[in-house]
Structures are given as C-alpha cells and as structure tokens.
Design a protein around this motif. Structure first.
Motif, PDB file in Angstrom:
ATOM      1  N   PHE A   1       0.812  -1.214   0.000  1.00  0.00           N
ATOM      2  CA  PHE A   1       0.000   0.000   0.000  1.00  0.00           C
ATOM      3  C   PHE A   1       0.854   1.277   0.000  1.00  0.00           C
ATOM      4  CE2 PHE A   1      -3.095  -3.060   1.681  1.00  0.00           C
ATOM      5  CZ  PHE A   1      -4.216  -2.737   0.917  1.00  0.00           C
ATOM      6  N   LEU A   2       2.175   1.126  -0.023  1.00  0.00           N
ATOM      7  CA  LEU A   2       3.046   2.299  -0.024  1.00  0.00           C
ATOM      8  C   LEU A   2       2.799   3.146  -1.266  1.00  0.00           C
ATOM      9  CD1 LEU A   2       6.432   0.776   1.176  1.00  0.00           C
ATOM     10  CD2 LEU A   2       5.131   2.559   2.355  1.00  0.00           C
ATOM     11  N   PRO A   3       2.876   4.475  -1.140  1.00  0.00           N
ATOM     12  CA  PRO A   3       2.694   5.336  -2.317  1.00  0.00           C
ATOM     13  C   PRO A   3       3.823   5.156  -3.315  1.00  0.00           C
ATOM     14  CG  PRO A   3       3.441   6.614  -0.434  1.00  0.00           C
ATOM     15  CD  PRO A   3       3.137   5.247   0.081  1.00  0.00           C
ATOM     16  N   ILE A   4       3.541   5.516  -4.554  1.00  0.00           N
ATOM     17  CA  ILE A   4       4.557   5.529  -5.608  1.00  0.00           C
ATOM     18  C   ILE A   4       5.331   6.835  -5.470  1.00  0.00           C
ATOM     19  CG2 ILE A   4       4.966   5.509  -8.097  1.00  0.00           C
ATOM     20  CD1 ILE A   4       2.169   4.133  -8.343  1.00  0.00           C
ATOM     21  N   VAL A   5       6.627   6.743  -5.216  1.00  0.00           N
ATOM     22  CA  VAL A   5       7.445   7.940  -5.017  1.00  0.00           C
ATOM     23  C   VAL A   5       8.160   8.278  -6.326  1.00  0.00           C
ATOM     24  CG1 VAL A   5       9.319   8.986  -3.710  1.00  0.00           C
ATOM     25  CG2 VAL A   5       7.753   7.378  -2.581  1.00  0.00           C
ATOM     26  N   LYS A   6       7.885   9.455  -6.860  1.00  0.00           N
ATOM     27  CA  LYS A   6       8.494   9.898  -8.121  1.00  0.00           C
ATOM     28  C   LYS A   6       9.310  11.169  -7.886  1.00  0.00           C
ATOM     29  CE  LYS A   6       5.246   8.076 -11.577  1.00  0.00           C
ATOM     30  NZ  LYS A   6       6.265   7.396 -12.402  1.00  0.00           N
ATOM     31  N   LEU A   7      10.513  11.177  -8.383  1.00  0.00           N
ATOM     32  CA  LEU A   7      11.307  12.406  -8.381  1.00  0.00           C
ATOM     33  C   LEU A   7      10.890  13.209  -9.607  1.00  0.00           C
ATOM     34  CD1 LEU A   7      13.604  14.184  -7.301  1.00  0.00           C
ATOM     35  CD2 LEU A   7      15.189  12.810  -8.670  1.00  0.00           C
ATOM     36  N   ILE A   8      10.197  14.313  -9.387  1.00  0.00           N
ATOM     37  CA  ILE A   8       9.726  15.135 -10.504  1.00  0.00           C
ATOM     38  C   ILE A   8      10.902  15.760 -11.226  1.00  0.00           C
ATOM     39  CG2 ILE A   8       8.415  17.214 -11.090  1.00  0.00           C
ATOM     40  CD1 ILE A   8       6.515  16.526  -8.831  1.00  0.00           C
ATOM     41  N   SER A   9      11.847  16.292 -10.451  1.00  0.00           N
ATOM     42  CA  SER A   9      13.020  16.918 -11.060  1.00  0.00           C
ATOM     43  C   SER A   9      14.115  17.104 -10.023  1.00  0.00           C
ATOM     44  CB  SER A   9      12.658  18.278 -11.658  1.00  0.00           C
ATOM     45  OG  SER A   9      13.807  18.938 -12.145  1.00  0.00           O
ATOM     46  N   GLU A  10      15.349  16.888 -10.456  1.00  0.00           N
ATOM     47  CA  GLU A  10      16.506  17.217  -9.621  1.00  0.00           C
ATOM     48  C   GLU A  10      16.714  18.722  -9.554  1.00  0.00           C
ATOM     49  OE1 GLU A  10      18.739  15.674  -7.826  1.00  0.00           O
ATOM     50  OE2 GLU A  10      18.593  13.539  -8.288  1.00  0.00           O
TER      51      GLU A  10
END
Length: 378
Positions: free
Chosen positions: A126-135
């Motif tokens: 159930f953990l959220p999907i973690v996305k790096l939008i931008s460095e």
C-alpha cells in the motif's frame, strides 16, 4: 446525544432479553484513552461522542444502542481509541476485518487483542509511488532550482481517479530514512490510510533551500529581517501547481488543494493560504514559528478575502515556553477578525507532551490529512 446506563458486567452477560443491543468489550491492553465504535451507521467517524463506550472496569467497556438508533440490515463496525492511528489490530499486529452483526437486541461480547500505535505497522503493497519530478526544477521567482518529489497513491497507475493534492515544505524530512533529525514517515502513514480506505491523496514534497531555508520561508520584513517568502509562495502557486495539474490527475479546485509544513514551513504555509485563498482551501500548520511575526495584519493588501478554508493547527507542550500560547492566540485572532470571520474552520490539536521534532509531526500528519480532506462529518 446517546446516553448509556452503567450496568454490572455480570448482569449484561446474563440479560440476553435486553430489548436493545448492548456491546460488552474486553481488551488485553488497558489505558485511559476512551474507546469508540466506528461503523457503517456513522460514516466510520472515529471520534463520535454518540458512540463512545463506557468504561466499567479494567479492560472492560460497555455500549447500549439508543431507542432512536436505526439498525442497518447488517451492522459493520470496528473499535478505535479515537482515530485510525489507534484502531484495533490482532495479536500479531495485523489489520482486522470489519466486525459484522445482524442482531438488534441482547448482548454481544467482543474482544480486542491489541491497538495500533502511531499508525504502524504498515503493509508495503500500500506504499505510495514515489516519483522524483526533477533534480533541478526551476524557480524563476528566485532564480534557483530545487528538487521536488511526488507521492502518488499506490494504485495510481492502474486507476483512473483524480486526487486532491497537498503541497508540503521540507521534503528532506518527510520520508527520507537518512534524514539527520528523523522523518515524518509520510509514506508509511499514507500506506496505512490507503489500507483502511480513509482516502487517497497526492503529496507534492518540495525540498528546502538548505542554508537559505529560513530566508525563503520568511515572508516580508520580520524579526528575522527581510525574507523571500512572497516569491517562494508565488513559485508554488503560479509555477509549480499549474505544472502538477498538467502532469498528474489532480482535482484542481481550491477545496481539494492544501499546503502545509512545520516550524518555518508552517509559517510560510499560513501566508500562502492568506495570500491565495482562491487556490488553497486546506492548511496543515504544525508548530508554526509565529514568534517571527508577533502580529499578523489581516488587512494588509497582500491578503485576499478568504473563502471557506479548513486549518489543522497543531502544537506541542514541550516545544517552547510560548508555543501553545502563540497558537491559541493565532486561532483566537483568526476567529474574531472580521476579515476571516465565518470563513475558516480551525481544528486546534495540542499534545502536551509533544516536542518540536519529526516524531510528533509524523503522528499528527495522517490525523490532519483525514480531518482536512476526508472527514465527512465536518
């Protein structure tokens, strides 16, 4: 208001002809917190005074449904200590299924092995999907770049839903296991909330500016000097939010958009809501550094007339000598000021043992999210 009459436990167990349903609960873990029944009859509200059980002994609780109660075809319910962070779990620490009952009279005996503590444990699926939008997301208002993250609901890629959004400051301390001072564990807390179907939300986490953090979160001229807070707020509002709304399936309206943070991050979030009430309808303010601005002038030209706004305001008793005094004064001024009168609903949560750190903000986070976005009784 539903009222109950104290009945000896032995009488309850033998009085099976009782014309109304009585629930007799035993629990192995006894403490001073009240126990509530939450179910399909009250929208699963976890702190409903009408369904608070009466403590009649050590680890022993009783509740009698009123004459006016309308029984559903099947009564579905759980026991909690006041919110989903403290709901019943089994002796192994696992989530329990809803209890079900079709009787509407007599006595029903129930037992709770353990209570969940601080929203843990969690299930990894159930953990959220973690996305790096931008460095290096560009901040044209400050001529800087910043690392920004998105935490999406665990089933985001297989669903077609649109979601509310909360913008949070200090991303370094929100879900980073290597954070110097610990982290809020929002990923784990979101996992538990999702498991319990409390509601799904997108979190946009903006990293702070390291050595320039205070300068960026300081709005206008304060005891800390002249800050860059107004430019930073314009970045989130005019640059980041439009990008997020195009990039992800968001609910763009103000009633589904929140902003928040702790300490100086809480202070800049207050000003965000006052400057752009047409954008932010939910404010999550933890331990705000109100000492920086001893008196907020609600009539300043920078503030717009607010719409209906919900504010979750939290403070700990062991943070500073003046923290609770400051937040209570802030709430009082907000409620009494003609500029915001009848426009804002404020939930003030105080933990007298709370300290100024991530552990306590972590505990408060899911409670705030639930009240701000998913509490159908408010």
């Amino acid at each position: 208001m539903i009222t109950t009459k104290k009945i000896p436990a032995e009488n309850l167990e033998n009085n099976v002809t009782e014309p109304h349903l009585n629930i007799l609960l035993t629990t192995d873990e006894d403490d001073l917190r009240p126990v509530y029944i939450s179910g399909n009859f009250n929208n699963w509200h976890t702190q409903d005074k009408d369904f608070e059980m009466e403590k009649i002994g050590n680890g022993l609780y009783h509740f009698k449904f009123s004459d006016q109660f309308v029984y559903p075809e099947e009564l579905l319910y759980k026991f909690t200590k006041g919110d989903w962070s403290e709901v019943e779990i089994d002796k192994y620490g696992n989530r329990t299924e809803n209890r079900a009952c079709k009787q509407n009279k007599g006595v029903r005996k129930e037992h709770v092995d353990k209570w969940r503590k601080n929203w843990l444990p969690f299930k990894s699926n159930f953990l959220p999907i973690v996305k790096l939008i931008s460095e290096e997301f560009e901040i044209p208002q400050l001529n800087k770049t910043r690392r920004i993250w998105a935490l999406l609901p665990h089933d985001y890629e297989t669903s077609k839903e649109n979601y509310p959004v909360m913008y949070l400051q200090d991303a370094q301390n929100l879900f980073n296991e290597n954070a110097k001072y610990g982290n809020w564990e929002i990923d784990k807390k979101l996992a538990v909330m999702s498991e319990y179907k409390i509601g799904k939300i997108i979190i946009i986490a903006i990293e702070h500016a390291e050595q320039d953090r205070i300068k960026e979160y300081n709005v206008g001229k304060t005891v800390l000097g002249v800050g860059q807070g107004k430019k930073y707020i314009r970045f989130i509002t005019d640059t980041l939010k439009p990008f997020i709304d195009k990039q992800f399936r968001t609910k763009v309206e103000r009633e589904f958009t929140g902003i928040g943070g702790s300490s100086m991050g809480g202070l800049v979030s207050i000003f965000s809501g006052l400057m752009y009430p047409e954008v932010y309808g939910k404010l999550m303010i933890f331990s705000p550094s109100l000492w920086v601005v001893p008196k907020i002038d609600f009539l300043t030209s920078d503030f717009s007339e607010p719409g209906d706004t919900k504010i979750y305001l939290y403070a700990g008793g062991n943070e500073s000598a003046t923290m609770i005094q400051h937040v209570k004064k802030f709430k009082k001024n907000m409620i009494e000021n003609e500029f915001v009168a009848d426009k804002m609903k404020i939930n003030l949560s105080i933990n007298l043992k709370g300290k100024h750190n991530e552990t306590y903000w972590s505990d408060e986070f899911p409670k705030a999210i639930e009240w701000l976005f998913f509490n159908t009784k408010e």
